[in-house]
Enzyme design. Structure first.
Site, short mmCIF file in Angstrom:
data_model
loop_
_atom_site.label_atom_id
_atom_site.label_comp_id
_atom_site.label_asym_id
_atom_site.label_seq_id
_atom_site.Cartn_x
_atom_site.Cartn_y
_atom_site.Cartn_z
N GLY A 173 7.01 7.37 4.47
CA GLY A 173 6.00 6.32 4.61
C GLY A 173 4.76 6.45 3.78
O GLY A 173 4.15 5.46 3.41
N GLU A 228 -0.87 11.19 5.41
CA GLU A 228 0.04 10.47 6.30
C GLU A 228 -0.18 8.98 6.16
O GLU A 228 -1.28 8.54 5.83
CB GLU A 228 -0.22 10.93 7.74
N ASP A 229 0.86 8.20 6.42
CA ASP A 229 0.72 6.74 6.36
C ASP A 229 0.06 6.19 7.61
O ASP A 229 -0.85 5.38 7.54
CB ASP A 229 2.06 6.06 6.08
N ASP A 241 -0.01 7.14 15.16
CA ASP A 241 -0.10 6.34 16.39
C ASP A 241 -0.22 7.25 17.60
O ASP A 241 -1.31 7.47 18.09
CB ASP A 241 1.00 5.28 16.49
N LYS A 301 -3.85 4.16 14.97
CA LYS A 301 -3.82 3.26 16.13
C LYS A 301 -4.53 3.99 17.27
O LYS A 301 -3.89 4.70 18.06
CB LYS A 301 -2.39 2.93 16.53
N PHE A 320 3.23 -3.68 15.47
CA PHE A 320 4.23 -3.13 14.57
C PHE A 320 4.02 -3.71 13.19
O PHE A 320 3.90 -4.93 13.03
CB PHE A 320 5.65 -3.40 15.06
N ASP A 375 7.97 0.94 7.08
CA ASP A 375 9.24 0.23 7.09
C ASP A 375 9.67 -0.24 8.47
O ASP A 375 9.14 0.18 9.50
CB ASP A 375 10.34 1.14 6.54
N ARG A 379 9.26 -1.26 2.81
CA ARG A 379 8.31 -0.29 2.25
C ARG A 379 7.71 -0.76 0.93
O ARG A 379 6.63 -0.35 0.55
CB ARG A 379 9.00 1.05 1.99
#
Length: 180
Positions: free
Chosen positions: A48, A102-103, A106, A134, A155, A162, A168
């Protein structure tokens, strides 16, 4: 408003590329300021974070290295709750300054597991840089120093993120449209 279809779900643009890049520039500036003279090793969490890492690294002006680690905890649109290290770190981390790239964070469980794993390799310090957080979904207390954006618990796909491996490649970030 632009919408896309991926499998059974429709998504609409929620964060345009220009907004993403502006925040990536800001985060890079903070890292350049804070980690000057530390020769950090950036560890990009695949798959990600590949776009975030690429755009971030273009803006990092201090001496540094970059490597990749692959962890899996998602299947479809939900976390499996289990983290599996797929590709590990080959570099010697002893005494190094590490920046995990990191992407999205959460629950924070994946990041917590990665921090525990890396901690056994005796780095000097570990920093976290993430594109998205998040906050209302976090289950663990993490010191996330470099955050591009806080987002609601929706989401999303695009810019490296993705849905079952698809989406992506989009330059913007899209949020799922809830169909009643």
């Amino acid at each position: 408003m632009e919408t896309i279809q991926i499998k059974d779900k429709k998504f609409t643009v929620s964060i345009p590329e220009a907004d993403i890049l502006r925040e990536v520039e800001r985060v890079a500036g903070e890292i350049n300021r804070d980690l000057a003279d530390k020769n950090p090793l950036f560890l990009s969490v695949l798959n990600g974070s590949f776009m975030f890492t690429a755009d971030l690294m273009k803006r990092i002006t201090i001496p540094c290295e970059v490597s990749f680690v692959k962890l899996a905890s998602y299947q479809g649109i939900a976390s499996t709750g289990k983290v599996k290290e797929v590709i590990g770190v080959n570099e010697d981390l002893t005494g190094r300054t590490i920046v995990i790239v990191e992407d999205i964070i959460d629950t924070g469980l994946t990041m917590q597991r990665l921090l525990e794993t890396l901690g056994t390799r005796r780095p000097k310090e570990i920093h976290i840089a993430t594109l998205l957080v998040k906050p209302e979904k976090l289950k663990v207390n993490l010191d996330i120093e470099y955050v591009a954006m806080h987002i609601p618990n929706d989401f999303i796909v695009g810019y490296g993120l993705d849905y079952d491996g698809l989406g992506r490649n989009y330059k913007d970030i899209y949020t799922v449209i809830n169909e009643e």
